[in-house]
Design an enzyme around this catalytic site. Structure first.
Site, PDB file in Angstrom:
ATOM      1  N   GLU A 135      28.669 -20.902  89.879  1.00  0.00           N
ATOM      2  CA  GLU A 135      27.821 -20.758  90.699  1.00  0.00           C
ATOM      3  C   GLU A 135      26.426 -20.849  90.086  1.00  0.00           C
ATOM      4  OE1 GLU A 135      30.091 -17.293  88.352  1.00  0.00           O
ATOM      5  OE2 GLU A 135      30.396 -18.970  89.300  1.00  0.00           O
ATOM      6  N   ASN A 136      26.345 -21.266  89.551  1.00  0.00           N
ATOM      7  CA  ASN A 136      24.713 -21.645  88.965  1.00  0.00           C
ATOM      8  C   ASN A 136      24.185 -23.035  89.431  1.00  0.00           C
ATOM      9  OD1 ASN A 136      26.644 -22.971  86.566  1.00  0.00           O
ATOM     10  ND2 ASN A 136      24.722 -23.642  85.681  1.00  0.00           N
TER      11      ASN A 136
END
Length: 220
Positions: A47-48
């Protein structure tokens, strides 16, 4: 003999099918990247802002700019792509991720999960966990069967603040595997770690569950 962390990650990797897009949570789930079968094409998403994550790098291959959501250094693949968190969470919230493998502090017998905070303790934040349990098609939890205190972690009802409700599909612990076909059904005990008995699992679990018929017959 109970499974160790690598055994648990290896067991979780068996659930990943060819063509899947998969998000790996912090802790034991990150090890799953090392055990994806060679005959399956699985794309890992973080998710980064990274799509296409390789295994953990050797010491002489570490690039400090390549990290996963848990701030661990990872390796890139020829097909890897990089983007902002807005695109990453659009993938998650849009239902484009097939499986998320997450850690947990508690899972309830109805599939609730608590994995982001313990009241009174300093934490970095909830991260993407709440988006993952709401937007991903299948949630697999990998965790120790009991806490350091010896208290069960698969429980009738979560006492800790919830991350999501009724969302967990499979639980893999150091002792066994629980699964359910769909939300609302009871979890079934479907597999035991080597030399672990049905009675040992029962003695360390406070949640209600069903023992799968074939497993019960095998252990009779």
């Amino acid at each position: 003999m109970a499974w160790d962390r690598n055994d648990m990650a290896r067991r979780a990797a068996r659930e990943l099918q060819d063509g899947y897009y998969v998000n790996l949570g912090i802790g034991i789930p990150t090890l799953v990247a090392n055990y994806i079968p060679d005959d399956r094409e699985v794309t890992l998403q973080s998710e980064n802002g990274m799509l296409g994550i390789g295994p953990f790098p050797y010491e002489d291959e570490v690039d400090s700019d390549l990290i996963n959501a848990g701030k661990q250094t990872v390796s890139a693949l020829p097909e890897s792509s990089f983007f902002g968190s807005d695109a990453s969470f659009a993938m998650i919230r849009g239902g484009h991720i097939d499986v998320a493998v997450l850690g947990a502090m508690e899972v309830a017998e109805n599939g609730d999960i608590a994995n982001w905070t313990i009241p009174g303790k300093m934490v970095k934040g909830m991260g993407g966990a709440m988006d993952l349990v709401a937007g991903v098609k299948r949630i697999i939890v990998v965790m120790d069967h009991v806490a350091k205190s010896g208290a069960p972690k698969f429980v009738p009802q979560c006492a800790l603040p919830l991350t999501g409700m009724g969302c967990v599909d499979m639980i893999i612990t150091d002792l066994c595997v629980f699964s359910r076909a769909q939300a609302g059904e009871a979890f079934q005990l479907i597999e035991l770690a080597p030399d672990v008995s049905i009675d040992e699992v029962a003695g360390k679990t406070s949640a209600r569950y069903i023992v799968e018929e074939n497993l019960a017959a095998l252990c009779a």
